[in-house]
Design a protein around this motif. Sequence first.
Motif, mmCIF file in Angstrom:
data_model
loop_
_atom_site.group_PDB
_atom_site.id
_atom_site.type_symbol
_atom_site.label_atom_id
_atom_site.label_comp_id
_atom_site.label_asym_id
_atom_site.label_seq_id
_atom_site.Cartn_x
_atom_site.Cartn_y
_atom_site.Cartn_z
ATOM 1 N N PRO A 486 2.763 2.041 -5.201
ATOM 2 C CA PRO A 486 3.881 2.165 -4.264
ATOM 3 C C PRO A 486 4.014 3.607 -3.785
ATOM 4 N N ALA A 487 4.117 3.808 -2.518
ATOM 5 C CA ALA A 487 4.081 5.149 -1.943
ATOM 6 C C ALA A 487 5.118 6.101 -2.523
ATOM 7 N N PRO A 488 6.374 5.710 -2.746
ATOM 8 C CA PRO A 488 7.363 6.657 -3.265
ATOM 9 C C PRO A 488 7.009 7.216 -4.642
ATOM 10 N N ARG A 489 6.156 6.506 -5.422
ATOM 11 C CA ARG A 489 5.877 6.936 -6.776
ATOM 12 C C ARG A 489 4.598 7.756 -6.904
ATOM 13 N N VAL A 490 3.920 8.013 -5.776
ATOM 14 C CA VAL A 490 2.688 8.790 -5.858
ATOM 15 C C VAL A 490 3.025 10.238 -6.149
ATOM 16 N N ALA A 491 2.335 10.797 -7.151
ATOM 17 C CA ALA A 491 2.576 12.182 -7.542
ATOM 18 C C ALA A 491 2.029 13.121 -6.482
ATOM 19 N N ALA A 492 2.344 14.403 -6.659
ATOM 20 C CA ALA A 492 1.869 15.398 -5.704
ATOM 21 C C ALA A 492 0.356 15.377 -5.576
ATOM 22 N N ALA A 493 -0.298 15.100 -6.678
ATOM 23 C CA ALA A 493 -1.757 15.041 -6.632
ATOM 24 C C ALA A 493 -2.229 13.976 -5.660
ATOM 25 N N GLY A 494 -1.542 12.849 -5.673
ATOM 26 C CA GLY A 494 -1.929 11.782 -4.768
ATOM 27 C C GLY A 494 -1.709 12.187 -3.333
ATOM 28 N N GLU A 495 -0.582 12.911 -3.080
ATOM 29 C CA GLU A 495 -0.303 13.358 -1.722
ATOM 30 C C GLU A 495 -1.355 14.360 -1.266
ATOM 31 N N ALA A 496 -1.800 15.180 -2.206
ATOM 32 C CA ALA A 496 -2.777 16.199 -1.851
ATOM 33 C C ALA A 496 -4.128 15.595 -1.531
ATOM 34 N N HIS A 497 -4.481 14.580 -2.292
ATOM 35 C CA HIS A 497 -5.821 14.044 -2.154
ATOM 36 C C HIS A 497 -5.899 12.837 -1.229
ATOM 37 N N GLY A 498 -4.738 12.338 -0.819
ATOM 38 C CA GLY A 498 -4.723 11.261 0.144
ATOM 39 C C GLY A 498 -5.496 10.048 -0.301
ATOM 40 N N LEU A 576 12.021 -4.924 -10.442
ATOM 41 C CA LEU A 576 11.163 -3.987 -9.729
ATOM 42 C C LEU A 576 11.310 -4.172 -8.224
ATOM 43 N N LEU A 577 11.531 -3.072 -7.530
ATOM 44 C CA LEU A 577 11.635 -3.098 -6.078
ATOM 45 C C LEU A 577 10.304 -2.617 -5.515
ATOM 46 N N LEU A 578 9.449 -3.563 -5.217
ATOM 47 C CA LEU A 578 8.105 -3.230 -4.766
ATOM 48 C C LEU A 578 7.983 -3.447 -3.269
ATOM 49 N N PRO A 579 7.128 -2.666 -2.618
ATOM 50 C CA PRO A 579 6.904 -2.894 -1.189
ATOM 51 C C PRO A 579 6.307 -4.280 -0.958
#
Length: 787
Positions: A486-498, A576-579
């Motif tokens: 789920p996009a809101p739970r991606v850590a900074a690492a995930g944002e950095a590495h796309g 759980l509120l999942l997309p």
Amino acid sequence: MKILVLGSGAREHAIVSALLAEKGQPHEITHEIIVAPGNAGIAVDAETRPIDPNDPAAVTNFVTENGIELVVIGPEAPLVAGVADAVRSRGVAVFGPGSAAAALEGSKTFAKRIMEAAGVPTGRASRAATTSDVEKTLDAFGAPYVVKADGLAAGKGVLVTEDRAAALAHAESWLAHGDVLIEEFLDGLEVSLFFVSDGHTVVPLSPAQDYKRLRDGDEGPNTGGMGAYSPLPWLDDEFESEEAFVNEVLVSIALPTIRQLAHEGTPFIGLLYCGLILTPAGIRVIEFNARFGDPETQVVLPRLQTPLSELLLAAATGTLATIARPTFSPQSAITVVLASENYPDTPITGRELTGLEAAAAVEGVHLAHAATAVQDDRLITTGGRVLSVVALGDGFGQARRRAYRALGEIGLEGGQWRTDIAARVDETLATAAGSSASGADPETSALPAAAAHDIVSDIANDTASPAALDGWQHVYSGKVRDIYVPAPRVAAAGEAHGAGRHSAGTDVARDIGAALAEAPALLVVASDRVSAFDYVLEPGIPSKGALLTTLSRWWFEQLEGFANHVLSNDREVGALLLPTVPAPVVERSMVVKSLEMFPIECVVRGYLSGSGWVEYQATQSVCGVALPAGLSDGDKLPVPIYTPAFKAELGEHDENITYERTVELVGSEAAAQLRGLSLGIYARAAELAETRGIILADTKFEFGADRVTGEITLADEVLTSDSSRYWDAAAYDSGDRTASFDKQIVRNWLAANWDKTGTPPALPPEIVERTAARYRELIERLTGSPA
């Protein structure tokens, strides 16, 4: 020892070199070696005598008069002529079979009869004595046509062609010398494997691959062999390991053949050469020879660490069971044959050879002479295959560079050689292809210009970019699936590495691991990609992702009572509120729990097949589980067995392990639960499948621990066509177990049509459609609903 080696070729030179090398090894064995008749190159290393090696009386007289302790017969002609029988009758140790056993090479009809009696796998064959017989048999077998002279033909009696007229003409040319054999065409990679036998005990040497055709790319006429290499690293992909392959051939081919010959009163003492082909239906024998092969001997013996004299003498004296199995250096060996102009037709001989000292001075290189003589202080050619340039290296890249560098030093007017020997296993080619001229390896720059076409690139093994899904962040792509969180739970690492691809063992991989651990759930999206031999293939199987996901979901429903990781299989997700899962991927995706995965693949086998069959032949057990004697490939086991594997990092091969090893990896309590759950799930699934006329031969499960409760939970896809071996029960009853409902169709086609050089070929539409149809048929038969 005082040893007489009979022969005059590069094979005999290789044998002499191996015997002489024992003096400089830790065992420090010194021999007095005489070669009859030898050649100019052999004469530099050992004493030569002008004795006819095909004359039993001449050889026997020389042996008795000169106190020879061991006779080693190199070529096939003296064996068929009975030289071994004559010498052996005088009480002298001989490495080489008697004439009756040598018929294994001297008569292809005899060899086929022995194989049939011993149950050795080979192709169909029929002997023909007249043109009429040939025509009938050619039409019965169909193209491609395989025509062989029944007797010895110096490597020139075989023709494989699509042209019926050419096949008929070849047969007629050899009918003047005796019968011919028409054989079934077998397609696949070829392997040469030597076995040393004392008539009862059999021990293997290391496999090699030779190149029969005259020109690069396996074009041109058949020859006696234009080069070879050893070992064969690609056997690890086909058979899990080279050792597993060797053991399978030992158990299913070499031992039955030697035992059948002994049973018939013709014990085989010497070197059994097995010419093998790896077909989609399994290993098959193309031919047997009764002596060391040429040019394979030139690459096998330089890697032999066991004293060759010890092996030869033990075989000749019936004591092979008392010595250890031969060992080999991990180095790579390659040999390239230099041939005369016009070979394999009537070669132009008498031409001068130059530059041999410079060639032999290249590090790791030595020369094995085949058809050389000294005339008026000049070294000249006397035959078609002149000499073998042999090179050792730490890897095939280094060995090939050395061999071709040495070959470039040799001068021979009209000389010809192949430039692609061992190119398929040269691990440096991709690097060379991507290097700039300024960074060229000095050894590489010495390659002949004609070798440039060998340069190939490694398969990128990548796939199209993963789809962007609203509400979900892509974090990983495997060969056949993608994972999102789920996009809101991606850590900074995930944002950095796309959404890039990541490999295990990197910092990025650790970031992905953290993102997976923190996510409340994962979205696993199956693709239509299909993999085989560790490569992702094109164009994929239409709707494969949806088909396998449908089957996996259905199985999860049948396995009520076994905890699984699915959150969206008609169940409430809870708080759980999942997309929302986007519609384009909903049919090929599952929303699942994130688990702490165990590093084990839990394999259960109800039938003996695949890697289990290979291991059983060598050890009478699978993963440490002892099995009854006398089982055959595909047999149902008395009870299903648990045979786990260690799950290796991405890109590496999983390793079969014992139950005791799983205890070391996960602890005794978890190991026991994994085994119990695996056997229980298999029992329920196999019983259900049987009611639908389907055999579940074996399968593999993956489990993880629930991050909250610790409960061991079934994960990943389960009981799909790609994780399980399914057979049609009706076909099994008929004895045909090839009717499987999986991607074996793909593997079979790829094995027959690709030598693993460069990028795999695109799958033809027929193979794609047949595989998809098998997937659909399995689902329809199991679930009762159209797929």
